[in-house]
Design a protein around this motif. Structure first.
Motif, PDB file in Angstrom:
ATOM      1  N   THR A  61      40.181  50.523  28.392  1.00 53.06           N
ATOM      2  CA  THR A  61      39.840  49.280  29.093  1.00 53.06           C
ATOM      3  C   THR A  61      38.793  49.568  30.147  1.00 53.06           C
ATOM      4  N   ARG A  62      38.185  48.478  30.637  1.00 54.98           N
ATOM      5  CA  ARG A  62      37.148  48.592  31.663  1.00 54.98           C
ATOM      6  C   ARG A  62      37.547  47.678  32.803  1.00 54.98           C
ATOM      7  N   LEU A  63      37.293  48.100  34.046  1.00 54.03           N
ATOM      8  CA  LEU A  63      37.542  47.213  35.187  1.00 54.03           C
ATOM      9  C   LEU A  63      36.893  45.872  34.892  1.00 54.03           C
ATOM     10  N   ALA A  64      37.568  44.774  35.272  1.00 48.28           N
ATOM     11  CA  ALA A  64      37.003  43.449  35.045  1.00 48.28           C
ATOM     12  C   ALA A  64      35.725  43.274  35.848  1.00 48.28           C
ATOM     13  N   ARG A  65      34.939  42.283  35.419  1.00 51.36           N
ATOM     14  CA  ARG A  65      33.652  42.023  36.070  1.00 51.36           C
ATOM     15  C   ARG A  65      33.804  41.408  37.448  1.00 51.36           C
ATOM     16  N   GLY A  66      35.000  41.438  37.995  1.00 53.90           N
ATOM     17  CA  GLY A  66      35.181  40.976  39.365  1.00 53.90           C
ATOM     18  C   GLY A  66      34.376  41.804  40.344  1.00 53.90           C
ATOM     19  N   VAL A  67      34.095  43.060  39.939  1.00 57.44           N
ATOM     20  CA  VAL A  67      33.251  43.906  40.784  1.00 57.44           C
ATOM     21  C   VAL A  67      31.803  43.456  40.611  1.00 57.44           C
ATOM     22  N   PRO A  68      31.123  43.122  41.696  1.00 55.57           N
ATOM     23  CA  PRO A  68      29.742  42.620  41.589  1.00 55.57           C
ATOM     24  C   PRO A  68      28.835  43.639  40.898  1.00 55.57           C
ATOM     25  N   ALA A  69      28.055  43.178  39.937  1.00 59.94           N
ATOM     26  CA  ALA A  69      27.143  44.066  39.219  1.00 59.94           C
ATOM     27  C   ALA A  69      26.151  44.711  40.168  1.00 59.94           C
ATOM     28  N   GLY A  70      25.806  45.972  39.912  1.00 56.39           N
ATOM     29  CA  GLY A  70      24.820  46.668  40.730  1.00 56.39           C
ATOM     30  C   GLY A  70      25.396  47.318  41.969  1.00 56.39           C
ATOM     31  N   SER A  71      26.692  47.100  42.229  1.00 60.48           N
ATOM     32  CA  SER A  71      27.266  47.647  43.458  1.00 60.48           C
ATOM     33  C   SER A  71      28.036  48.934  43.181  1.00 60.48           C
ATOM     34  N   GLU A  72      28.364  49.663  44.239  1.00 62.38           N
ATOM     35  CA  GLU A  72      29.115  50.896  44.128  1.00 62.38           C
ATOM     36  C   GLU A  72      30.523  50.678  44.664  1.00 62.38           C
ATOM     37  N   LEU A  73      31.511  51.162  43.914  1.00 65.39           N
ATOM     38  CA  LEU A  73      32.920  50.910  44.239  1.00 65.39           C
ATOM     39  C   LEU A  73      33.257  51.187  45.686  1.00 65.39           C
ATOM     40  N   GLU A  74      32.707  52.282  46.195  1.00 68.63           N
ATOM     41  CA  GLU A  74      33.066  52.725  47.530  1.00 68.63           C
ATOM     42  C   GLU A  74      32.851  51.634  48.577  1.00 68.63           C
ATOM     43  N   TYR A  75      31.905  50.713  48.296  1.00 65.46           N
ATOM     44  CA  TYR A  75      31.557  49.699  49.295  1.00 65.46           C
ATOM     45  C   TYR A  75      32.085  48.306  48.962  1.00 65.46           C
ATOM     46  N   VAL A  76      32.930  48.240  47.925  1.00 67.11           N
ATOM     47  CA  VAL A  76      33.468  46.941  47.522  1.00 67.11           C
ATOM     48  C   VAL A  76      34.775  46.667  48.269  1.00 67.11           C
ATOM     49  N   ASP A  77      35.025  45.402  48.625  1.00 70.43           N
ATOM     50  CA  ASP A  77      36.256  45.083  49.353  1.00 70.43           C
ATOM     51  C   ASP A  77      37.483  45.257  48.456  1.00 70.43           C
ATOM     52  N   LEU A  78      38.613  45.561  49.088  1.00 71.01           N
ATOM     53  CA  LEU A  78      39.838  45.904  48.360  1.00 71.01           C
ATOM     54  C   LEU A  78      40.271  44.796  47.407  1.00 71.01           C
ATOM     55  N   GLY A  79      40.196  43.539  47.855  1.00 70.55           N
ATOM     56  CA  GLY A  79      40.645  42.423  47.035  1.00 70.55           C
ATOM     57  C   GLY A  79      39.900  42.351  45.719  1.00 70.55           C
ATOM     58  N   THR A  80      38.601  42.569  45.780  1.00 70.44           N
ATOM     59  CA  THR A  80      37.792  42.515  44.572  1.00 70.44           C
ATOM     60  C   THR A  80      38.203  43.612  43.594  1.00 70.44           C
ATOM     61  N   ILE A  81      38.416  44.812  44.134  1.00 68.81           N
ATOM     62  CA  ILE A  81      38.823  45.921  43.265  1.00 68.81           C
ATOM     63  C   ILE A  81      40.206  45.647  42.679  1.00 68.81           C
ATOM     64  N   ALA A  82      41.113  45.134  43.522  1.00 67.18           N
ATOM     65  CA  ALA A  82      42.469  44.835  43.049  1.00 67.18           C
ATOM     66  C   ALA A  82      42.420  43.804  41.919  1.00 67.18           C
ATOM     67  N   HIS A  83      41.634  42.761  42.123  1.00 71.52           N
ATOM     68  CA  HIS A  83      41.482  41.708  41.120  1.00 71.52           C
ATOM     69  C   HIS A  83      40.910  42.282  39.820  1.00 71.52           C
ATOM     70  N   ALA A  84      39.918  43.131  39.958  1.00 69.03           N
ATOM     71  CA  ALA A  84      39.284  43.725  38.780  1.00 69.03           C
ATOM     72  C   ALA A  84      40.258  44.622  38.022  1.00 69.03           C
ATOM     73  N   LEU A  85      41.190  45.244  38.758  1.00 69.50           N
ATOM     74  CA  LEU A  85      42.206  46.074  38.096  1.00 69.50           C
ATOM     75  C   LEU A  85      43.136  45.204  37.259  1.00 69.50           C
ATOM     76  N   VAL A  86      43.591  44.098  37.840  1.00 69.15           N
ATOM     77  CA  VAL A  86      44.505  43.197  37.127  1.00 69.15           C
ATOM     78  C   VAL A  86      43.836  42.624  35.884  1.00 69.15           C
ATOM     79  N   ASP A  87      42.566  42.269  36.024  1.00 70.36           N
ATOM     80  CA  ASP A  87      41.834  41.609  34.938  1.00 70.36           C
ATOM     81  C   ASP A  87      41.152  42.583  33.990  1.00 70.36           C
ATOM     82  N   ARG A  88      41.493  43.849  34.070  1.00 79.40           N
ATOM     83  CA  ARG A  88      40.774  44.806  33.227  1.00 79.40           C
ATOM     84  C   ARG A  88      40.855  44.386  31.777  1.00 79.40           C
ATOM     85  N   ARG A  89      39.772  44.687  31.024  1.00 76.72           N
ATOM     86  CA  ARG A  89      39.690  44.214  29.642  1.00 76.72           C
ATOM     87  C   ARG A  89      39.562  45.404  28.693  1.00 76.72           C
TER      88      ARG A  89
END
Ligand SMILES: [Zn+2]
Ligand SMILES: [Zn+2]
Lengths: 196, 196
Positions: free
Chosen positions: B168-196
């Protein structure tokens, strides 16, 4: 259970550097560990040696490994002129102009009453002793043109004039509010020539 | 004549840090020598110990002092899930969400043909071996959503699916072009739940 204490200690250690927060420190740690371990060991040795070997020049207060620094020991320098700067970086900026051949006194700070930095903290007594060695004929005040640098220059100037010394100040060619380290060479050179 | 080699060596050493130029290095050196020599020695020890003690976890490749890292040794982690990230900083970002209880594989890089970084440089053979240990049922690709991170995920995904694994891949909740280290926790959490 293993702990990654060495990594945490490294990140904490890097945070002691001015301007380095936890994210920058982590990036630095990862970079060194992943791509440049020789660099990490080289930096470790340099820090250790600098922290143990470097002291202050007995004549001008700048950083040096000897009792007296190379500049103060240089017989080609004009011992009748003494230029007072806040930091070694400012001294280096004046040196780069090539327009000054005298000696220096490095305050290693500036008067800053609000931060509790008084005359004793920047070695003014040592400066007054140094400036009245009988050889110095002119003291050039090259503290920064900030409020604190101006106040420092004022206090030093008053005290040295009271001791009968000729005291000059870098000319106003240096833009007010700026720090010497970031001023272009031409401006500093001009300000040296026009000192008042 | 004295030389200030220890100071020059320190400035050179500090320039090995990423993002530190000669002016920053000089400021750091002056700060440590003038205001924080204990910090300089603490950093020296941390660098020395990190450079000699820290190695890569035999199971997940992250930095560790032991043979296997604390996370890989933790019996409470779900060994049926393996999350693939580029760096320990990305792993830390996923951990901070509290939304993932499986294990990790840290690539310590990404495929980057233009920089000459190929499958061997980021340990893909080790990852394939790790992922086919019989316990792992799902591999979650959490490489960055940059061009190189996407390409890395694609290559790994193809290879693992060919070996019969669910990928599976993290959901596209993570903004394209960005680096995980600088993404807010909620977005990463959401992307984990929605992984495809
Ligand atoms: Zn000196
Ligand atoms: Zn591990």
């Amino acid at each position: 259970m293993a702990h990654d204490n060495a990594l945490e200690a490294l990140v904490e250690g890097l945070r002691r550097l001015p301007g380095v927060g936890v994210k920058s420190a982590s990036r630095m740690a990862y970079h060194l560990l992943q791509h440049d371990r020789p660099g990490a060991q080289l930096l470790a040795q340099a820090l250790e040696q600098a922290a143990t070997r470097i002291r202050h020049c007995a004549r001008c207060h700048t950083f040096t490994e000897g009792e007296v620094c190379a500049t103060c020991l240089d017989p080609r320098r004009d011992a009748t002129r003494l230029c007072v700067v806040e930091t070694p970086a400012d001294q280096a900026a004046v040196e780069r102009t090539g327009a000054y051949k005298g000696l220096y006194f490095v305050l290693m700070g500036k008067l800053s009453p609000l931060d509790g930095i008084g005359p004793r903290d920047i070695g003014l007594a040592t400066l007054f002793e140094r400036a009245t060695d009988g050889q110095v004929q002119e003291v050039i005040l090259a503290t920064n043109f900030t409020a604190e640098g101006e106040a420092t220059a004022h206090v030093i100037g008053e005290a040295l004039r009271a001791r009968g010394l000729k005291v000059t100040r870098l000319a106003r060619g240096v833009p007010a509010g700026s720090e010497l380290e970031y001023v272009d060479l031409g401006t500093i050179a001009h300000a040296l020539v026009d000192r008042r």
